[in-house]
Design an enzyme around this catalytic site. Structure first.
Site, PDB file in Angstrom:
ATOM      1  N   LYS A 176       0.813  -1.224   0.000  1.00 11.51           N
ATOM      2  CA  LYS A 176       0.000   0.000   0.000  1.00 11.51           C
ATOM      3  C   LYS A 176       0.847   1.277   0.000  1.00 11.51           C
ATOM      4  O   LYS A 176       0.477   2.272  -0.617  1.00 11.51           O
ATOM      5  CB  LYS A 176      -0.953  -0.002   1.198  1.00 11.51           C
ATOM      6  CG  LYS A 176      -2.020  -1.085   1.119  1.00 11.51           C
ATOM      7  CD  LYS A 176      -2.935  -1.072   2.330  1.00 11.51           C
ATOM      8  CE  LYS A 176      -3.931  -2.217   2.267  1.00 11.51           C
ATOM      9  NZ  LYS A 176      -4.883  -2.196   3.405  1.00 11.51           N
TER      10      LYS A 176
ATOM     11  N   ASP B 178      -9.964   2.155   2.617  1.00 10.72           N
ATOM     12  CA  ASP B 178      -9.909   1.360   3.855  1.00 10.72           C
ATOM     13  C   ASP B 178     -10.591   2.055   5.032  1.00 10.72           C
ATOM     14  O   ASP B 178     -11.378   1.452   5.759  1.00 10.72           O
ATOM     15  CB  ASP B 178      -8.449   1.081   4.249  1.00 10.72           C
ATOM     16  CG  ASP B 178      -7.845  -0.082   3.478  1.00 10.72           C
ATOM     17  OD1 ASP B 178      -8.611  -0.948   3.017  1.00 10.72           O
ATOM     18  OD2 ASP B 178      -6.617  -0.115   3.336  1.00 10.72           O
TER      19      ASP B 178
END
Length: 255
Positions: free
Chosen positions: A61, A97
Site C-alpha cells: 500500500k 480502507d
C-alpha cells in the site's frame, strides 16, 4: 480487467466478490489476483498488464502511494493507497480502507480506541480515529503517528490502559498462529475492553480467539472488506452505486 496486488494474495476474496458483483450486475468484466514480490514494480506492472483498476493489499500500500502518478482524497493524508484506477493513461491512487472500516463498526458504542500495528492500514484508521493510541513492536514506524499528535507506544514501553475498541491491523495470524502483541499485554487489554476487530478475514485469528475468551464482541475484517470494496467499485466504474444494495450482493457471496 481488474485485479488485486499483494504478497501473499492467494487468500484474497476480492476476486470472488467483485466477479460475483459483475455477474449479478450484467457487467462484462473480470477480476483476478497478482502476487507481486517487489512493491517497487507495482505501477509499472499495472501499466504493463493494461488493466483498468486494482486493489492493493499488504505489503504494497505504501509503494502504491509513493509510485502512483497521482494520489487523491484521504490517501494523501494517510500515505497509503489501496485502490488504483487508470485515467487517461495515468494511474490514480485512492484509499477506501478508512471509510470502509467506519461503516463496519458503526453499530459499536466506543470512545477509546487502540490500534495495533503501524503500517498502511493503521495509518488509514488513525485518520478516522484521531484520538486513537497506537501500539507497535518497534519504534521505527511510530514517528508518523507521533508527528500527528497520536500517543504511540512500543511493546516495551506500553503501560496497559483501558480501551473500548482494540483493532489489529497487522498480518499476525494471517498465515501463522502469531499474536500481534505479547499475550500478557493482550490479556490485560481484553479484560477491560468491549470490542476486538481484526482486519484479517476468512479465518478466526488467535487474536480474536483470545478476545472471545474475555467475552468481547468481535469482528473479522469481512465487513471492512465489503464496504471498502463497494467504494473501490465506484472508483473502478466511475459512478456512484447504491451502496447498501451493492454491499448486500457482496455479503451474499461471502457469507
Amino acid at each position: 480487467m481488474f485485479l488485486i496486488f499483494g504478497n501473499p494474495v492467494s487468500h484474497s476474496k476480492s476476486p470472488l466478490m467483485h466477479n460475483y458483483f459483475f455477474k449479478k450486475s450484467n457487467i462484462k468484466e473480470c477480476y483476478g489476483r497478482y502476487k507481486l514480490e517487489n512493491g517497487e514494480e507495482i505501477i509499472d506492472k499495472f501499466k504493463e498488464l493494461k488493466i483498468k483498476g486494482a486493489n492493493v493489499t499488504v505489503p504494497h500500500k505504501e509503494h502504491a502511494f509513493k509510485l502512483a502518478d497521482e494520489v487523491r482524497g484521504i490517501a494523501k493524508e494517510i500515505g497509503a493507497v489501496n485502490t488504483l484506477v487508470e485515467e487517461n493513461g495515468k494511474v490514480i491512487g485512492y484509499n477506501t480502507d478508512a471509510p470502509g472500516f467506519l461503516e463496519a463498526v458503526k453499530e459499536f458504542e466506543y470512545e477509546s480506541v487502540l490500534i495495533i500495528g503501524a503500517g498502511g492500514t493503521a495509518k488509514a484508521l488513525s485518520l478516522v480515529f484521531p484520538n486513537a493510541h497506537i501500539l507497535n513492536r518497534s519504534e521505527g514506524r511510530l514517528q508518523y503517528f507521533r508527528n500527528k499528535g497520536l500517543k504511540s507506544f512500543t511493546w516495551d514501553e506500553f503501560k496497559t490502559n483501558s480501551y473500548d475498541l482494540i483493532i489489529n491491523t497487522t498480518s499476525a495470524g494471517l498465515s501463522d498462529d502469531n499474536y500481534p502483541a505479547p499475550q500478557n499485554i493482550l490479556k490485560e487489554l481484553f479484560s477491560k475492553a468491549k470490542y476486538a476487530v481484526d482486519v484479517i478475514y476468512g479465518k478466526e485469528t488467535p487474536f480474536l480467539k483470545l478476545a472471545k475468551q474475555y467475552n468481547l464482541k468481535t469482528k473479522t475484517g469481512l465487513d471492512m472488506l465489503v464496504y471498502q470494496g463497494v467504494l473501490a467499485m465506484e472508483l473502478f466504474l466511475g459512478k456512484e452505486l447504491d451502496k447498501k444494495k451493492t454491499a448486500e450482493i457482496y455479503f451474499e457471496i461471502l457469507r
